[in-house]
Design a protein around this motif. Sequence first.
Motif, short mmCIF file in Angstrom:
data_model
loop_
_atom_site.label_atom_id
_atom_site.label_comp_id
_atom_site.label_asym_id
_atom_site.label_seq_id
_atom_site.Cartn_x
_atom_site.Cartn_y
_atom_site.Cartn_z
N SER A 111 1.08 -7.94 -9.48
CA SER A 111 1.90 -6.74 -9.71
C SER A 111 2.51 -6.24 -8.41
O SER A 111 1.90 -6.34 -7.35
N GLU A 112 3.68 -5.72 -8.53
CA GLU A 112 4.38 -5.16 -7.39
C GLU A 112 3.46 -4.26 -6.56
O GLU A 112 3.40 -4.37 -5.34
N GLU A 113 2.75 -3.42 -7.28
CA GLU A 113 1.91 -2.42 -6.63
C GLU A 113 0.84 -3.05 -5.72
O GLU A 113 0.77 -2.75 -4.53
N THR A 114 0.01 -3.91 -6.31
CA THR A 114 -1.03 -4.54 -5.49
C THR A 114 -0.42 -5.38 -4.38
O THR A 114 -0.93 -5.41 -3.26
N TYR A 115 0.66 -6.02 -4.70
CA TYR A 115 1.31 -6.85 -3.70
C TYR A 115 1.62 -6.05 -2.43
O TYR A 115 1.21 -6.42 -1.33
N THR A 116 2.32 -4.97 -2.62
CA THR A 116 2.72 -4.20 -1.43
C THR A 116 1.51 -3.58 -0.75
O THR A 116 1.45 -3.50 0.47
N LYS A 117 0.53 -3.16 -1.57
CA LYS A 117 -0.65 -2.58 -0.96
C LYS A 117 -1.30 -3.58 -0.01
O LYS A 117 -1.61 -3.28 1.15
N ILE A 118 -1.47 -4.78 -0.53
CA ILE A 118 -2.13 -5.80 0.27
C ILE A 118 -1.29 -6.21 1.48
O ILE A 118 -1.78 -6.30 2.60
N MET A 119 -0.01 -6.42 1.23
CA MET A 119 0.84 -6.83 2.34
C MET A 119 0.87 -5.80 3.45
O MET A 119 0.95 -6.16 4.64
N HIS B 267 -4.33 -14.83 -3.48
CA HIS B 267 -3.15 -15.11 -4.30
C HIS B 267 -1.90 -14.44 -3.73
O HIS B 267 -0.83 -15.03 -3.71
N VAL B 268 -2.09 -13.24 -3.29
CA VAL B 268 -0.94 -12.54 -2.71
C VAL B 268 -0.42 -13.32 -1.50
O VAL B 268 0.76 -13.62 -1.39
N ILE B 269 -1.34 -13.66 -0.62
CA ILE B 269 -0.93 -14.31 0.62
C ILE B 269 -0.31 -15.67 0.38
O ILE B 269 0.68 -16.05 1.02
N ASN B 270 -0.88 -16.40 -0.56
CA ASN B 270 -0.37 -17.75 -0.78
C ASN B 270 0.68 -17.83 -1.88
O ASN B 270 1.23 -18.90 -2.12
N GLY B 271 0.89 -16.72 -2.54
CA GLY B 271 1.86 -16.73 -3.64
C GLY B 271 1.46 -17.69 -4.75
O GLY B 271 2.30 -18.32 -5.38
N THR B 272 0.18 -17.78 -5.01
CA THR B 272 -0.29 -18.76 -5.98
C THR B 272 -0.45 -18.17 -7.39
O THR B 272 -0.91 -18.84 -8.30
N LYS B 273 -0.12 -16.90 -7.53
CA LYS B 273 -0.23 -16.30 -8.85
C LYS B 273 0.68 -15.09 -8.95
O LYS B 273 1.03 -14.49 -7.95
N ARG B 274 1.03 -14.77 -10.15
CA ARG B 274 1.84 -13.56 -10.37
C ARG B 274 0.99 -12.34 -10.09
O ARG B 274 -0.13 -12.23 -10.58
#
Lengths: 333, 333
Positions: B30-38, B21-28
Amino acid sequence: MKITMKDIAKEAGVSVTTVSHVINGTKRISEETYTKIMSLVEKYSYVPNTMAQNLRQQNSNMAALVVSSFPDSYITSIVKAVGERARDRGYHLLFINTNENQKDEQEAVTLLTSRMIDGLILSPTTRDANYLQPLIERKFPIVLVNRYDPKLIELPWVTADDFQAGYDGTYHLIGHGHRNIGIIYNFPEVTTTTDRLEGYKEALKQSGIPFREEYLVQGYGSIEGAALATEKLLTAHKEITAIFVLSDRMTIGTISALKNMSKKWPNDIALIGYGDFEASTIIDPPITNVSLPPDTVGKTAFDALLNRIQNPNYNKHIQLPTSLVIRKSCGCN
Amino acid sequence: MKITMKDIAKEAGVSVTTVSHVINGTKRISEETYTKIMSLVEKYSYVPNTMAQNLRQQNSNMAALVVSSFPDSYITSIVKAVGERARDRGYHLLFINTNENQKDEQEAVTLLTSRMIDGLILSPTTRDANYLQPLIERKFPIVLVNRYDPKLIELPWVTADDFQAGYDGTYHLIGHGHRNIGIIYNFPEVTTTTDRLEGYKEALKQSGIPFREEYLVQGYGSIEGAALATEKLLTAHKEITAIFVLSDRMTIGTISALKNMSKKWPNDIALIGYGDFEASTIIDPPITNVSLPPDTVGKTAFDALLNRIQNPNYNKHIQLPTSLVIRKSCGCN
DNA sequence: GATACTAGGTAAAGCGATTAACCAAAATAA
DNA sequence: TTATTTTGGTTAATCGCTTTACCTAGTATC
């Protein structure tokens, strides 16, 4: 709609495993099931899904060639040669042209190297090849061709000996008494330019001729660009008596400019091109070229890739010797 | 070694779903997980496995162009144009050259159409295109380009109006008083030959000039082949005063033969070529061509493919009008 | 304070193959 | 007759990702 192994298996009343074994010949199968399955394969003209196979097998038997200076006739011939060699070696060759566009190149490479292909032959724009670094670390098999990047020393490459090429062409012109030799190059940052220029400078130096920056003009790899460059060069520097064009497509532009300016070659301007393009011989007078059979380059490059695939540490840097194909445009004969 | 979503997920302490989801932007997210994963994506320069994606998504956003008469400069330009249009439309274009080899062509097509690509543009050898039948039934999107196959009427195609091309070239020569016009063709069974020949015959007929089979010679699409053919033609038929060469690469061969035989064009032999190859203008005298911007062909072909992908019943047969680019080789001026 | 959203995340199925491990029945060996 | 192979097959895991359905806790609504 799209028929899969499962469909075949169901209709044949066997497991997909069996179907797989039949198709791949990976196991002994009874005559009966064999023919039953094969006839279904025939009936539905079933073909296994390459994606699924590749995913499962973690290889694809496909290689790719990414090139930016297309359709330069020299590159075109390399493309052809690489394709032929790939086929002979049991590989499929995918070709992508990226038009000297760094972003497109990066995109193409990323796509291909994300497990689509087993190896890549690349003729980089070399404006910034840093994006290759992760691939290099991951030991993804890459070979550079035609152009290389001295910063990417970890990668094998196959190119012409461009220094020698530049030297030979220049030396030959000097031998004919020319001291003011113009250069038309395509892009300043590629090794096919820089190395040839080094050769050019070296030849000048050895003959005690001072190097003049103004004699170097950019032709942007296009016919129109080269024509413009040639005109600019010759009007600004009447003393120029010879031009060395560093890539074949541009030679057409230069000739076209000479015709426009009613200059005859080799008498008004001696001419040497690079790469032996196909029309060289029928132009009047025919064009002298510094040349290297693109066929050799292509085949060597593919073999290098194969080496790199088999041995991730293979990183020979191959520089193939060029030769001077003398015709009339340089003033010989 | 090769890093997957699972690895990223594990290190981030989340599920692969989240990573996706993070990579494809297919779901909302959280800022936190987003940056962690990216940051992990960055760190490992992770790139999703295209094979897996395609397998799962049942499409690839890739199209392919399979061509056999490479590197003909006309085809080369089509290749380039198709590639550009594909990019503009968000597709990746894979190019494969099959060297007029029916078996290679079939192999390439089979590989590509086994779910690797969403659509195919094909310039067939047309020696036997029956192998396409299953694909047609399966409604796999295919567009023929440059050459077509009248038997494959279900497929859309984009070609030059080759009948008109043959007619125009011939008519022009007849207009200059030529009655014995030789033809150099590449292969007898492709429509770029047959249609142009029909045009040739029609023009002769309308002028009351009898058609003579002996004036047709095969040049095999190569420079050498055309040179040989030209020599044969002219020594056997001294009465010939004009030659119409049906493909650009061969024109070089014909010219080369003329030079060898010390024949001048247009005075000894008037010359018309096809396709406006890049050196046309700098040859002396410059070459008249029947021409159609390959750019147009390429772009039209890709758009047709897009249509066919969206609507499996789209099967327009597009024949683009050619034009006569008059230079000196035909005797004008 | 009960009800309804919303935000953020996960589990699990499935895409279409390959392949290691296993198994029953038949054939062969001892 | 018992033990061992061979034959012809199956089960289930796996490749790496996407996507539907589901869940829980926090917020908003009234």
